[in-house]
Design a protein around this motif. Sequence first.
Motif, short mmCIF file in Angstrom:
data_model
loop_
_atom_site.label_atom_id
_atom_site.label_comp_id
_atom_site.label_asym_id
_atom_site.label_seq_id
_atom_site.Cartn_x
_atom_site.Cartn_y
_atom_site.Cartn_z
N GLY A 125 75.90 1.19 -40.72
CA GLY A 125 77.03 0.27 -40.72
C GLY A 125 77.24 -0.29 -42.11
O GLY A 125 76.72 0.26 -43.11
N GLY A 126 78.00 -1.39 -42.18
CA GLY A 126 78.39 -1.92 -43.48
C GLY A 126 77.27 -2.64 -44.22
O GLY A 126 77.13 -2.48 -45.44
N ASP A 254 83.16 -3.21 -51.87
CA ASP A 254 82.82 -3.27 -50.45
C ASP A 254 84.12 -3.12 -49.67
O ASP A 254 84.87 -4.08 -49.49
N ALA A 282 82.52 1.45 -43.64
CA ALA A 282 81.98 1.48 -42.26
C ALA A 282 83.20 1.29 -41.35
O ALA A 282 84.25 1.87 -41.64
N LYS A 283 83.10 0.48 -40.33
CA LYS A 283 84.22 0.12 -39.45
C LYS A 283 85.25 1.25 -39.23
O LYS A 283 85.06 2.10 -38.39
C1 PLP Z 1 83.52 -6.64 -46.15
C2 PLP Z 1 82.38 -6.43 -45.19
N1 PLP Z 1 81.22 -5.94 -45.64
C3 PLP Z 1 80.18 -5.71 -44.83
C4 PLP Z 1 80.25 -5.98 -43.49
C5 PLP Z 1 79.07 -5.73 -42.61
O1 PLP Z 1 79.27 -4.60 -41.84
P1 PLP Z 1 78.39 -4.35 -40.53
O2 PLP Z 1 78.67 -5.48 -39.60
O3 PLP Z 1 78.85 -3.01 -40.04
O4 PLP Z 1 76.96 -4.32 -40.96
C6 PLP Z 1 81.45 -6.50 -42.96
C7 PLP Z 1 81.56 -6.80 -41.53
O5 PLP Z 1 82.44 -7.47 -41.07
C8 PLP Z 1 82.54 -6.72 -43.84
O6 PLP Z 1 83.70 -7.21 -43.39
#
Ligand code: PLP
Length: 452
Positions: A125-126, A254, A282-283
Amino acid sequence: MSPEGEPVTTTTSGAMTGEQMIALTKRHTLFEWTAQGKVDPIPVARAKGAYFWTPEGQRYLDFNSQLMCVNAGHGDERIVRAIQEQAATLAYASPHVATEARARLGAKLAEIAPGDIETFFFTNGGADANENAIRIARLVTGRHKILARYRSYHGGTAGSLTLTGDPRRWAAEPGIPGVVHVLDPYHGLERGWDTADEALARLEEVIQLEGAQTIAAFILEPVTGTNGVLVPPDGYLQGVRELCTRHGILMIADEVMSGFGRTGEWFAVDHWNVVPDLICMAKGLTSSYVQLGAVGLRPPLVRHFQDHVYYGGLTYNSHPLACAAALAAIRVYEEDDLVGNARRMGEKMKAKLADLAARHPSVGAARSIGLFGMVELTRNRRTKEPMAPFNGTSPEMTALARFFREAGFFTFTRWHTFFTNPPLSITEAELDEGFAIIDRALEATTDGAVEG
Ligand SMILES: Cc1ncc(COP(=O)(O)O)c(C=O)c1O
């Protein structure tokens, strides 16, 4: 569609009522970022397009793509089928082997990623994409500090939460060493915006004071997400790129929330033709049908790891199901021109947001780029006092959230703000439906509180 007019690709077991779902979920699972006693979840049984339903059939218009992530819309059969086929063929493979899904996804991302980025490290994920990005930056530069911005969210793991500038960081402090926060071009509803030159001068001063030779990277959301859909002034991102290059600092974009069409381009940096050294996603990468993140690296960084070990790994790195879901999601974006739709519907959404601002005294600011939008509410048009305090809430904001829910409208309300981030497949009629509800909600709950 089934004979009853129900979508055929979404399924419900039908075994549980909404009430049972809520009771068991609350008893046996923890909800994030909240005191458990305050949780009041909507039970969700199925979803299609821009809508989802409770087991009892109550319909909601999803104006936040769940968590700004179901970019292709719900229940797309092409993505569902790709996941099913991959599951039947090869559901899992060790990260040490090569698979077709991994190979194809790497090559596809190379096609759409900014500039010369053509190599990717896959994560879950992110947050862990960002964790790996800062590790890569530290390993390659031999420097340890990371600059990040205050109005930011980078994820819920130790390092990513330290990078995060907003109050979600506080409970996780002291966090990892070496992270330095800098101010953004935006300073909130009351203080407003810096010009690009002012913001860049502040940044350069921090670089000087910290010592450029100690800074591995600057991580930033090119268009900030939950901290306010902050679209930077023209020249800011180009200036950041130039400062980073001049000081040997790697620029990490990011794009976890802003990527995959959300802003009307594949990636937000594309609006300003800026190529970061590392890009995190991600997302929207899979439209969140399966969890997956990725870090893209420019060729000089990739070359570094030809004969240096990359010290990083995950059991689910390059998970075949997730890679197949990502490939199918990207195919849907292309086949349906969803990036173009985000641009076209984004223009309409911008006009609707401007209209809200013109007609509702409680709208203090409304911003958008593509289908990435938000509204900041104020209780005083002259002083611009927010409708709820920083990191807090107010009776008016609680009433607004309740109105939305009772009207079958799903979005994210936070502090004095709410978001308008529908799936990129949204139609104009669906946008109209959403904005009609917002119109009524503001009139009923927040406009009356405005003074000045
Ligand atoms: C800009 C940004 N970076 C990182 C993340 C973290 O991603 P994850 O929840 O998939 O770990 C998010 C989650 O909302 C985000 O909006």
